[in-house]
Write a protein that holds these residues in place. Structure first.
Motif, short mmCIF file in Angstrom:
data_model
loop_
_atom_site.label_atom_id
_atom_site.label_comp_id
_atom_site.label_asym_id
_atom_site.label_seq_id
_atom_site.Cartn_x
_atom_site.Cartn_y
_atom_site.Cartn_z
N TYR A 45 -2.52 5.08 95.38
CA TYR A 45 -1.06 5.19 95.44
C TYR A 45 -0.82 6.22 94.28
O TYR A 45 -0.06 7.27 94.66
N MET A 46 -1.28 6.15 92.97
CA MET A 46 -1.05 7.13 91.96
C MET A 46 -1.46 8.36 92.28
O MET A 46 -0.96 9.34 92.06
N ILE A 47 -2.85 8.29 92.87
CA ILE A 47 -3.43 9.88 93.21
C ILE A 47 -2.83 10.56 94.20
O ILE A 47 -2.44 11.72 94.19
N GLY A 48 -2.09 9.73 95.21
CA GLY A 48 -1.09 10.28 96.33
C GLY A 48 -0.09 10.94 95.57
O GLY A 48 0.38 12.08 95.94
N ALA A 49 0.73 10.18 94.58
CA ALA A 49 1.72 10.79 93.85
C ALA A 49 1.45 12.17 93.10
O ALA A 49 2.17 12.82 93.11
N TYR A 50 0.31 12.08 92.53
CA TYR A 50 -0.11 13.17 91.60
C TYR A 50 -0.29 14.42 92.56
O TYR A 50 -0.17 15.51 92.38
N TRP A 54 1.35 17.85 92.40
CA TRP A 54 0.38 19.08 92.29
C TRP A 54 0.54 20.05 93.10
O TRP A 54 0.95 21.34 93.18
N LEU A 55 0.46 19.47 94.45
CA LEU A 55 0.57 20.54 95.72
C LEU A 55 1.83 21.05 96.00
O LEU A 55 1.92 22.10 96.38
N LEU A 62 7.39 19.89 99.43
CA LEU A 62 7.05 18.45 99.61
C LEU A 62 6.24 18.30 100.82
O LEU A 62 5.34 17.45 100.83
N TRP A 63 6.65 19.05 102.05
CA TRP A 63 6.03 19.09 103.14
C TRP A 63 4.63 19.33 103.30
O TRP A 63 3.70 18.86 103.57
N LEU A 64 4.39 20.46 102.63
CA LEU A 64 3.27 21.26 102.50
C LEU A 64 2.26 20.37 101.61
O LEU A 64 1.17 19.91 101.60
N GLY A 65 2.98 19.75 100.71
CA GLY A 65 2.08 19.06 99.59
C GLY A 65 1.48 17.77 100.23
O GLY A 65 0.40 17.18 100.03
N ILE A 66 2.36 17.04 101.22
CA ILE A 66 2.00 15.96 101.84
C ILE A 66 0.78 16.42 102.90
O ILE A 66 -0.11 15.51 103.33
N LEU A 70 -2.86 14.74 102.44
CA LEU A 70 -3.53 13.53 103.19
C LEU A 70 -4.97 13.73 103.49
O LEU A 70 -5.53 12.89 103.26
N PRO A 71 -5.46 15.03 103.89
CA PRO A 71 -6.92 15.24 104.28
C PRO A 71 -7.54 15.18 102.89
O PRO A 71 -8.61 14.39 102.92
#
Lengths: 289, 403
Positions: A45-50, A54-55, A62-66, A70-71
């Motif tokens: 969860y934390m790694i996803g947030a970071y 970052w991205l 945010l969309w591009l970040g997600i 995800l991959p």
């Protein structure tokens, strides 16, 4: 307080519940199907947030970040399953607890090295930045509605995958009788790797969605991990339905606890867990032991 | 036997004499440095500040500003060379006893400077206070007790007490015409003390507290509370949050649509160091603090330019507190010409110090807590601009202090 106040708090509670469900469903999936107790789930969860901080910071969206994150989360999940978790399927739960606890320490240290100790904010996408008026003096941030909507979509997709697809059939069979599935010639190793990666991606996705409303800070994984375990214990280990009901109960109890019984708020959910376990030791939807 | 003793020098006398000579030689090492011939011992200044973790920047700024002040004075304290001993507190109270002990017992520092975290401050002050302890200057930790029940002749503070953060908020809000106010803060030591200070002056001034919301530390999900505040419709809100919590609260407050209907006030930390993260949401937020980057006095301009030149960074309130700690120990050492043995005289000089600080005039109370002006600031175009002096010469009641 007028009735609208309680309606808005209901909305707040449901939104929190959805987010918890996203994290807890992965946790309960891993336990139910693979028999793995994964303490490092909060770290994902934390790694996803970071990753999203970052991205989305680099790409400005945010969309591009997600989309990019995800991959990466799936790859990370696959690597962790291959190089760590897969050695422990036949071992006692104690080994799993030790290994996944070690993973928490490793991920926390990596987070510190890569991103430092500061608290970061993630910008809400412009399209979702506003709020909609609900009553005379209550408005509701659009982004929080979006979190709930996204969680509903994910929950529906999970239901469809588990109930209607071949993968889901294997998952369901694997969760009730692992040896039988193996005997039918299904590659259990591959199945487990897929399930683990998906579980990691679910937790990371929850972290990405939460980043704009929850800030991004060191140690955020442990906070969500503890409450997610409470969700799983209340709902019954291994039950997706249980995770959903448990998450909603906790979302509502903690939100209303905060405003109605502020002195007791931090222990309200644990008190509820104790009552439920006294009544049904296996959890609401758990199989009797 | 008695006969023998009268005869010249006995063996025993020889031993006595040798011992006396050795004693004299050893004793000469302890003669106060101002009487010493040849090389003087260096003055030891020990830092117990965080250089890693959430407070890393605060610790670094405090140290760099103190060193800047001493460099301006020729890198000497009372004419003696200085040796700095730098310890990373990690803002971790659990490690504080060991680290403080190392500075006091092993390194035998003459001056102990720090810390940032109040929990570390409690340990540090408890160990340093007393006749044998180093002269200690607290450069940030705000816990009231440090100069309250734990006060001691050798403990000084150049930062603030929690009380000084909270108390001036009450009269400010009443003066601005806000009578029905909600109080929202992080529920831990410092937050509770700030809230208590605010309530004391606000209620005494005739204000009404609509609601007091103490949110769990360090949680930053404020949505449920903001919904409640929207329903309560107070005139204004007084808050204490810092760091990530401050950034989040101000943003959520605006996102919940409350910014236009309810005026937001707080202890200075709610807009210190997080203005960039808050962006437009912070515009119009009013805070009270003993410093503002934009404070328009010559001392501040001079200090900010010097700090920028020395470190390449913009100074902040933490740097000011370190800079003033440097000035304070300079005053003490100058008064005794570097003789750290003249402890009482040095402490008297520090007590009487009147410092032209970048924050304005700075003096010390009988409990060694700062007496300084508190400013009301408002965020305008991403800057904390000074609106007016909120409290002239704000002191601290120093509850429980006897010395």
């Amino acid at each position: 307080m007028e009735i609208s106040f309680y309606l808005v708090q209901l909305l707040n509670g449901i939104q929190y519940g959805f987010l918890l469900f996203l994290v807890a469903s992965g946790l309960t999936l891993l336990f139910g199907i693979m028999g793995i107790i994964n303490l490092a789930h909060g770290s994902f969860y934390m790694i996803g947030a970071y990753l999203s901080y970052w991205l989305s910071g680099m790409t400005g969206s945010l969309w591009l970040g997600i989309l990019l994150g995800l991959p990466l989360a799936l790859i990370l999940g696959y690597a962790v399953e291959r190089f760590a978790i897969s050695f422990l399927y036949r071992r006692d739960h104690l080994y799993q607890v030790l290994l996944t606890f070690a993973l928490i320490l490793v991920f926390n240290e990596l987070q510190r090295i890569l991103w430092g100790n500061n608290v970061h904010g993630v910008a809400i996408p412009a399209a979702l930045a506003g709020s909609i008026p609900l009553t005379e003096n209550q408005v509701y941030p659009v982004y929080r509605l979006f979190i709930s909507a996204a969680c509903i979509v994910i929950a529906a997709a999970m239901y469809w995958v588990i109930q209607k697809t071949r993968l889901g059939m294997m998952i369901r069979a694997g969760s009730s009788n692992r040896e039988m599935v193996q005997a039918l010639g299904i590659d259990v190793n591959r199945l487990f790797a897929i399930v683990f990666s998906l579980g990691v991606a679910l937790a990371a996705f929850a972290g990405m969605l939460a980043a704009p409303v929850d800030s991004v800070y060191p140690g955020m994984g442990e906070n969500i991990l503890i409450i997610s375990f409470v969700v799983v214990v209340i709902g019954g280990t291994g039950s997706i339905k249980g995770a959903f009901v448990g998450a909603m109960l906790i979302g509502l109890v903690s939100t209303f606890g905060k405003v109605l019984l502020p002195e007791m708020a931090s222990m309200a959910v644990y008190a509820m867990m104790a009552v439920i376990l006294l009544w049904r030791p296996q959890g609401l939807f758990g199989r009797a032991v | 036997m008695s006969n023998e003793e009268k005869k010249g020098i006995t063996r025993r006398d020889l031993i006595k004499g040798t011992a006396a000579t050795a004693g004299l030689a050893a004793a000469s090492l302890f003669v106060p440095p101002r009487f010493a011939i040849g090389a003087q011992a260096k003055v030891k200044v020990g830092f117990l500040l965080p250089y890693t973790g959430t407070y890393a920047k605060l610790g670094t700024f405090c140290r760099d500003a103190l060193k800047l002040r001493l460099a301006e004075a020729g890198n000497k304290l009372g004419g003696r060379e200085i040796e700095f001993i730098d310890v990373d507190s990690e803002a971790n109270p659990a490690k504080a006893p060991e680290l403080t002990n190392r500075l006091i017992k092993r390194d035998k520092v003459d001056f102990l400077i720090g810390p940032v975290h109040s929990g570390v401050g409690m340990v540090m002050v408890k160990m340093a206070r007393g006749d044998q302890g180093p002269i200690t200057v607290v450069t940030n930790a705000g816990a009231d007790q440090l100069t309250g029940s734990l006060c001691a002749p050798n403990i000084f503070r150049t930062s603030f007490s929690s009380y000084q953060m909270g108390y001036p908020g009450g009269p400010v809000m009443l003066e601005d015409g806000h009578k029905r106010v909600a109080l929202v803060y992080w529920n831990y030591g410092f937050g509770k003390e700030v809230a208590a200070g605010f309530k004391e002056s606000f209620l005494a001034g005739g204000g009404t507290l609509v609601k007091e919301i103490a949110t769990p530390f360090p949680e930053v999900d404020f949505q449920a509370y903001l919904t409640e505040l929207a329903a309560l419709k107070p005139d204004a809100i007084y808050t204490f949050y810092a760091g990530g919590g401050a950034a989040k609260f101000v943003k959520d407050f605006a996102a919940a649509g409350l910014k236009d209907s309810i005026k937001l006030y707080g202890a200075g930390f709610i807009t210190e160091g997080v203005l960039e993260a808050q962006g437009a949401a912070a515009e119009g937020v009013r805070t009270v603090l003993h410093y503002a980057d934009t404070l328009d006095i010559p001392e501040n301009h001079k200090f900010r330019a010097a700090f920028k030149k020395a470190t390449g960074q913009e100074a902040d309130v933490y740097a000011v507190q370190g800079y003033d700690a440097g000035e304070l120990i300079l005053r003490g050492m100058d008064a005794v010409k570097g003789d750290t043995g003249a402890r009482a005289e040095m402490i008297r000089a520090m007590e009487k110090a009147e410092i032209a600080s970048p924050r304005g005039k700075l003096r010390f109370s009988p409990s060694h807590n700062p007496i300084h002006d508190i400013y009301l600031r408002e965020v305008v175009k991403g800057e904390n601009r000074v609106i007016r002096v909120a409290a002239k010469d704000q002191s601290d009641p120093a509850e429980g202090c006897s010395m």
